[in-house]
Design a protein around this motif. Structure first.
Motif, PDB file in Angstrom:
ATOM      1  N   ALA A 269      -1.736 -48.363 -18.639  1.00 51.44           N
ATOM      2  CA  ALA A 269      -0.440 -47.699 -18.524  1.00 51.44           C
ATOM      3  C   ALA A 269       0.431 -47.985 -19.738  1.00 51.44           C
ATOM      4  O   ALA A 269       1.160 -47.098 -20.224  1.00 51.44           O
ATOM      5  N   GLU A 270       0.357 -49.198 -20.255  1.00 48.66           N
ATOM      6  CA  GLU A 270       1.168 -49.566 -21.413  1.00 48.66           C
ATOM      7  C   GLU A 270       0.763 -48.766 -22.643  1.00 48.66           C
ATOM      8  O   GLU A 270       1.615 -48.410 -23.473  1.00 48.66           O
ATOM      9  N   GLN A 271      -0.523 -48.476 -22.784  1.00 50.66           N
ATOM     10  CA  GLN A 271      -0.963 -47.651 -23.911  1.00 50.66           C
ATOM     11  C   GLN A 271      -0.251 -46.306 -23.918  1.00 50.66           C
ATOM     12  O   GLN A 271       0.108 -45.772 -24.974  1.00 50.66           O
ATOM     13  N   LEU A 272      -0.048 -45.748 -22.737  1.00 52.65           N
ATOM     14  CA  LEU A 272       0.522 -44.406 -22.641  1.00 52.65           C
ATOM     15  C   LEU A 272       2.014 -44.376 -22.945  1.00 52.65           C
ATOM     16  O   LEU A 272       2.593 -43.297 -23.107  1.00 52.65           O
ATOM     17  N   GLU A 273       2.655 -45.543 -23.031  1.00 50.10           N
ATOM     18  CA  GLU A 273       4.064 -45.595 -23.409  1.00 50.10           C
ATOM     19  C   GLU A 273       4.250 -45.384 -24.909  1.00 50.10           C
ATOM     20  O   GLU A 273       5.357 -45.080 -25.360  1.00 50.10           O
ATOM     21  N   ASP A 274       3.184 -45.565 -25.660  1.00 54.04           N
ATOM     22  CA  ASP A 274       3.200 -45.368 -27.109  1.00 54.04           C
ATOM     23  C   ASP A 274       2.743 -43.945 -27.407  1.00 54.04           C
ATOM     24  O   ASP A 274       1.641 -43.545 -27.024  1.00 54.04           O
ATOM     25  N   GLY A 275       3.564 -43.171 -28.094  1.00 52.30           N
ATOM     26  CA  GLY A 275       3.260 -41.765 -28.333  1.00 52.30           C
ATOM     27  C   GLY A 275       1.941 -41.533 -29.042  1.00 52.30           C
ATOM     28  O   GLY A 275       1.165 -40.640 -28.668  1.00 52.30           O
ATOM     29  N   GLU A 276       1.665 -42.315 -30.068  1.00 52.28           N
ATOM     30  CA  GLU A 276       0.426 -42.119 -30.822  1.00 52.28           C
ATOM     31  C   GLU A 276      -0.793 -42.547 -30.006  1.00 52.28           C
ATOM     32  O   GLU A 276      -1.844 -41.891 -30.055  1.00 52.28           O
ATOM     33  N   LEU A 277      -0.668 -43.641 -29.264  1.00 52.72           N
ATOM     34  CA  LEU A 277      -1.789 -44.065 -28.431  1.00 52.72           C
ATOM     35  C   LEU A 277      -2.046 -43.055 -27.311  1.00 52.72           C
ATOM     36  O   LEU A 277      -3.192 -42.829 -26.910  1.00 52.72           O
ATOM     37  N   ARG A 278      -0.979 -42.451 -26.824  1.00 53.94           N
ATOM     38  CA  ARG A 278      -1.134 -41.422 -25.791  1.00 53.94           C
ATOM     39  C   ARG A 278      -1.912 -40.230 -26.346  1.00 53.94           C
ATOM     40  O   ARG A 278      -2.837 -39.716 -25.696  1.00 53.94           O
ATOM     41  N   ARG A 279      -1.556 -39.803 -27.552  1.00 53.18           N
ATOM     42  CA  ARG A 279      -2.295 -38.707 -28.190  1.00 53.18           C
ATOM     43  C   ARG A 279      -3.748 -39.101 -28.416  1.00 53.18           C
ATOM     44  O   ARG A 279      -4.668 -38.299 -28.251  1.00 53.18           O
ATOM     45  N   HIS A 280      -3.952 -40.345 -28.804  1.00 50.31           N
ATOM     46  CA  HIS A 280      -5.313 -40.842 -29.022  1.00 50.31           C
ATOM     47  C   HIS A 280      -6.127 -40.809 -27.728  1.00 50.31           C
ATOM     48  O   HIS A 280      -7.269 -40.334 -27.719  1.00 50.31           O
ATOM     49  N   SER A 306      -8.413 -33.301 -14.747  1.00 48.81           N
ATOM     50  CA  SER A 306      -8.339 -33.001 -16.177  1.00 48.81           C
ATOM     51  C   SER A 306      -7.789 -34.219 -16.915  1.00 48.81           C
ATOM     52  O   SER A 306      -7.214 -35.134 -16.297  1.00 48.81           O
ATOM     53  N   PRO A 307      -7.912 -34.262 -18.253  1.00 52.49           N
ATOM     54  CA  PRO A 307      -7.313 -35.373 -18.998  1.00 52.49           C
ATOM     55  C   PRO A 307      -5.828 -35.561 -18.696  1.00 52.49           C
ATOM     56  O   PRO A 307      -5.360 -36.697 -18.575  1.00 52.49           O
ATOM     57  N   GLU A 308      -5.093 -34.469 -18.563  1.00 47.73           N
ATOM     58  CA  GLU A 308      -3.657 -34.587 -18.272  1.00 47.73           C
ATOM     59  C   GLU A 308      -3.424 -35.240 -16.903  1.00 47.73           C
ATOM     60  O   GLU A 308      -2.532 -36.084 -16.752  1.00 47.73           O
ATOM     61  N   ARG A 309      -4.221 -34.873 -15.908  1.00 50.96           N
ATOM     62  CA  ARG A 309      -4.075 -35.493 -14.589  1.00 50.96           C
ATOM     63  C   ARG A 309      -4.472 -36.961 -14.620  1.00 50.96           C
ATOM     64  O   ARG A 309      -3.865 -37.804 -13.955  1.00 50.96           O
ATOM     65  N   ILE A 310      -5.513 -37.278 -15.390  1.00 54.47           N
ATOM     66  CA  ILE A 310      -5.930 -38.677 -15.512  1.00 54.47           C
ATOM     67  C   ILE A 310      -4.801 -39.513 -16.103  1.00 54.47           C
ATOM     68  O   ILE A 310      -4.513 -40.630 -15.638  1.00 54.47           O
ATOM     69  N   VAL A 311      -4.149 -38.987 -17.138  1.00 57.00           N
ATOM     70  CA  VAL A 311      -3.045 -39.704 -17.771  1.00 57.00           C
ATOM     71  C   VAL A 311      -1.902 -39.914 -16.785  1.00 57.00           C
ATOM     72  O   VAL A 311      -1.332 -41.014 -16.695  1.00 57.00           O
ATOM     73  N   ARG A 312      -1.544 -38.881 -16.025  1.00 56.39           N
ATOM     74  CA  ARG A 312      -0.439 -39.025 -15.059  1.00 56.39           C
ATOM     75  C   ARG A 312      -0.773 -40.071 -14.001  1.00 56.39           C
ATOM     76  O   ARG A 312       0.094 -40.854 -13.587  1.00 56.39           O
ATOM     77  N   SER A 313      -2.029 -40.096 -13.539  1.00 61.76           N
ATOM     78  CA  SER A 313      -2.435 -41.100 -12.558  1.00 61.76           C
ATOM     79  C   SER A 313      -2.419 -42.499 -13.159  1.00 61.76           C
ATOM     80  O   SER A 313      -1.989 -43.469 -12.512  1.00 61.76           O
ATOM     81  N   THR A 314      -2.870 -42.611 -14.410  1.00 62.11           N
ATOM     82  CA  THR A 314      -2.936 -43.916 -15.067  1.00 62.11           C
ATOM     83  C   THR A 314      -1.552 -44.499 -15.273  1.00 62.11           C
ATOM     84  O   THR A 314      -1.346 -45.723 -15.161  1.00 62.11           O
ATOM     85  N   GLU A 315      -0.582 -43.659 -15.550  1.00 62.30           N
ATOM     86  CA  GLU A 315       0.787 -44.136 -15.760  1.00 62.30           C
ATOM     87  C   GLU A 315       1.338 -44.860 -14.535  1.00 62.30           C
ATOM     88  O   GLU A 315       2.174 -45.759 -14.664  1.00 62.30           O
ATOM     89  N   ARG A 316       0.852 -44.488 -13.352  1.00 61.17           N
ATOM     90  CA  ARG A 316       1.358 -45.092 -12.113  1.00 61.17           C
ATOM     91  C   ARG A 316       0.694 -46.428 -11.797  1.00 61.17           C
ATOM     92  O   ARG A 316       1.131 -47.138 -10.887  1.00 61.17           O
ATOM     93  N   ASN A 317      -0.370 -46.775 -12.540  1.00 63.28           N
ATOM     94  CA  ASN A 317      -1.113 -48.009 -12.265  1.00 63.28           C
ATOM     95  C   ASN A 317      -0.700 -49.093 -13.254  1.00 63.28           C
ATOM     96  O   ASN A 317      -1.500 -49.611 -14.028  1.00 63.28           O
ATOM     97  N   ALA A 318       0.584 -49.411 -13.237  1.00 66.52           N
ATOM     98  CA  ALA A 318       1.132 -50.373 -14.195  1.00 66.52           C
ATOM     99  C   ALA A 318       0.493 -51.746 -14.005  1.00 66.52           C
ATOM    100  O   ALA A 318       0.222 -52.178 -12.882  1.00 66.52           O
ATOM    101  N   GLY A 319       0.267 -52.408 -15.113  1.00 61.91           N
ATOM    102  CA  GLY A 319      -0.276 -53.758 -15.075  1.00 61.91           C
ATOM    103  C   GLY A 319      -1.787 -53.834 -15.124  1.00 61.91           C
ATOM    104  O   GLY A 319      -2.342 -54.933 -15.268  1.00 61.91           O
ATOM    105  N   ALA A 320      -2.472 -52.699 -14.998  1.00 61.15           N
ATOM    106  CA  ALA A 320      -3.933 -52.722 -15.018  1.00 61.15           C
ATOM    107  C   ALA A 320      -4.446 -53.108 -16.400  1.00 61.15           C
ATOM    108  O   ALA A 320      -3.991 -52.586 -17.414  1.00 61.15           O
ATOM    109  N   ARG A 321      -5.382 -54.027 -16.422  1.00 57.47           N
ATOM    110  CA  ARG A 321      -5.994 -54.477 -17.671  1.00 57.47           C
ATOM    111  C   ARG A 321      -7.492 -54.198 -17.565  1.00 57.47           C
ATOM    112  O   ARG A 321      -8.170 -54.758 -16.693  1.00 57.47           O
TER     113      ARG A 321
END
Length: 380
Positions: A269-280, A306-321
């Motif tokens: 989830a933390e990766q997705l807070e960074d714009g460039e990492l999100r694009r990556h 889809s990738p977009e749905r995966i990203v939205r789901s991942t954002e909700r799983n804060a703290g996952a390593r």
């Protein structure tokens, strides 16, 4: 749904889990039903003494807290080989620590260790366990994990499995299940339905028979996990469907696991807070999305996220390593081949390049090699 009694076996079924990590212990605990003549054993390494003494304590979101006492616990694969040696002497009090392997062999050998084909030939390691009655089940990440087993055991039914579960071993012999329990199962022949055997002999009928037997074992395991183990989301699939699920899960594993290491330790989830990492991350997923049809012969079905749905789901799983980050921080080998190397090679053979995955693979393989060289020098 059939009553639990309808699943009772007339003869004892002996199942061995190779690997006693969080995933292996959880699924083993939901499969062990002595009252139904289904007996589950474990091989363990660093946590052997804890499990052999007290079993496995499970703290689960789905089934509450309970203790799993396996039929037998072995400190190694060699100790679990039927008729190879007498049971090891032990001062541990749990009877499971002194039981011998079943004399007539294992019905199921379920591998839940990390897939590290660059480090060890796990198919060769389990070969002494496999008999004519055995079925090999692979609950492992990545793609291409089944091929070494199929080459070594051409006549053995193989079940391939993909899990969606959040579980961790918080200390030796204690497993916490946080979210999800899904396990998808399917037979494995040569990779895709209808493909002729890879060894060049063209024996399609023989390959089909292995898949048929694997399908029977797939249905049997799913029935036990569902009717007896209470797993509502133990699902059966065809060979092609299961491989499709493997490639789809690769969207998550290939995007977030390597990036967690290369980004300096950021969780998913933390990766997705960074714009460039999100694009990556989206770029890696799109690359898998484009390569899969060439490998599988058809696009991902519309019901898969889809990738977009995966990203939205991942954002909700804060703290996952992710596991690759945990392995890197602990100095353990990384699952580079099955999550990055194999997909790149398989897609390339199908005429598709995966430059993002190839870059991640090259960088992480170099980092791992450099760290191991440094460790080697420090020991001198």
């Amino acid at each position: 749904m059939a009553s639990p009694g309808s699943s009772r076996q007339t003869k004892p079924v002996h199942i061995l889990f190779v690997g006693a990590g969080a995933v292996g212990c959880f699924y083993a605990s939901r499969l062990h039903h002595p009252s139904e003549n289904i007996f589950v054993s474990l091989t363990a390494r660093s946590n052997y003494e804890a499990i052999a003494t007290s079993g496995v304590t499970l703290e689960t979101r789905s089934f509450g807290n309970y203790t799993f006492i396996p039929y037998a616990v072995f400190p190694s694969i060699s100790a679990a080989v039927p008729n190879s040696s007498p049971p090891p002497s032990t001062t541990l009090t749990n009877p499971a620590s002194s039981k011998a392997p079943p004399e007539d062999g294992w019905d199921y050998i379920i591998v839940t260790t990390k897939a590290l084909p660059d480090r060890s030939d796990d198919a060769a390691l389990i070969a002494p366990l496999v008999s004519s009655k055995s079925c090999v089940v692979l609950i492992q990440n990545g793609v291409g994990v089944e091929d070494p087993y199929r080459k070594r055991f051409p006549q053995t039914p193989i079940v391939s499995a993909v899990t969606v579960i959040s579980a961790e071993q918080i200390r030796d012999g204690v497993v916490r299940q946080n979210r999800w329990t899904r396990i998808s199962l399917g037979p494995y022949g040569s990779g895709l339905e209808g493909r002729r055997s890879r060894n060049g002999d063209g024996d399609g009928e023989e390959a089909s028979e292995v898949v048929r037997r694997g399908g029977e074992r797939t249905a049997e395991l799913a029935r036990w996990w569902t009717e007896l183990g209470g797993l509502r989301d133990a699902e059966t699939h065809t060979e092609l469907e299961l491989q499709t699920i493997r490639w789809h899960k690769l969207c998550i594993n290939a995007a977030f696991n390597p990036t967690a290491v290369l980004s300096g330790g950021r969780g998913n989830a933390e990766q997705l807070e960074d714009g460039e990492l999100r694009r990556h991350a989206l770029g890696v997923m799109d690359e898998v999305w484009r390569a899969a049809p060439a490998v599988l012969g058809k696009p991902f079905p519309a019901h898969l996220a889809s990738p977009e749905r995966i990203v939205r789901s991942t954002e909700r799983n804060a703290g996952a390593r992710p596991s690759m980050l945990l392995d890197w921080e602990a100095g353990r080998p990384l699952e580079l081949e099955v999550i990055l190397g194999n997909p790149v090679r398989i897609a390339r053979a199908a005429g598709v390049e995966m430059p993002r995955l190839q870059s991640l693979y090259a960088l992480l393989r170099s980092m791992q090699a450099a760290r191991e060289r440094k460790k080697g020098r420090e020991k001198l």
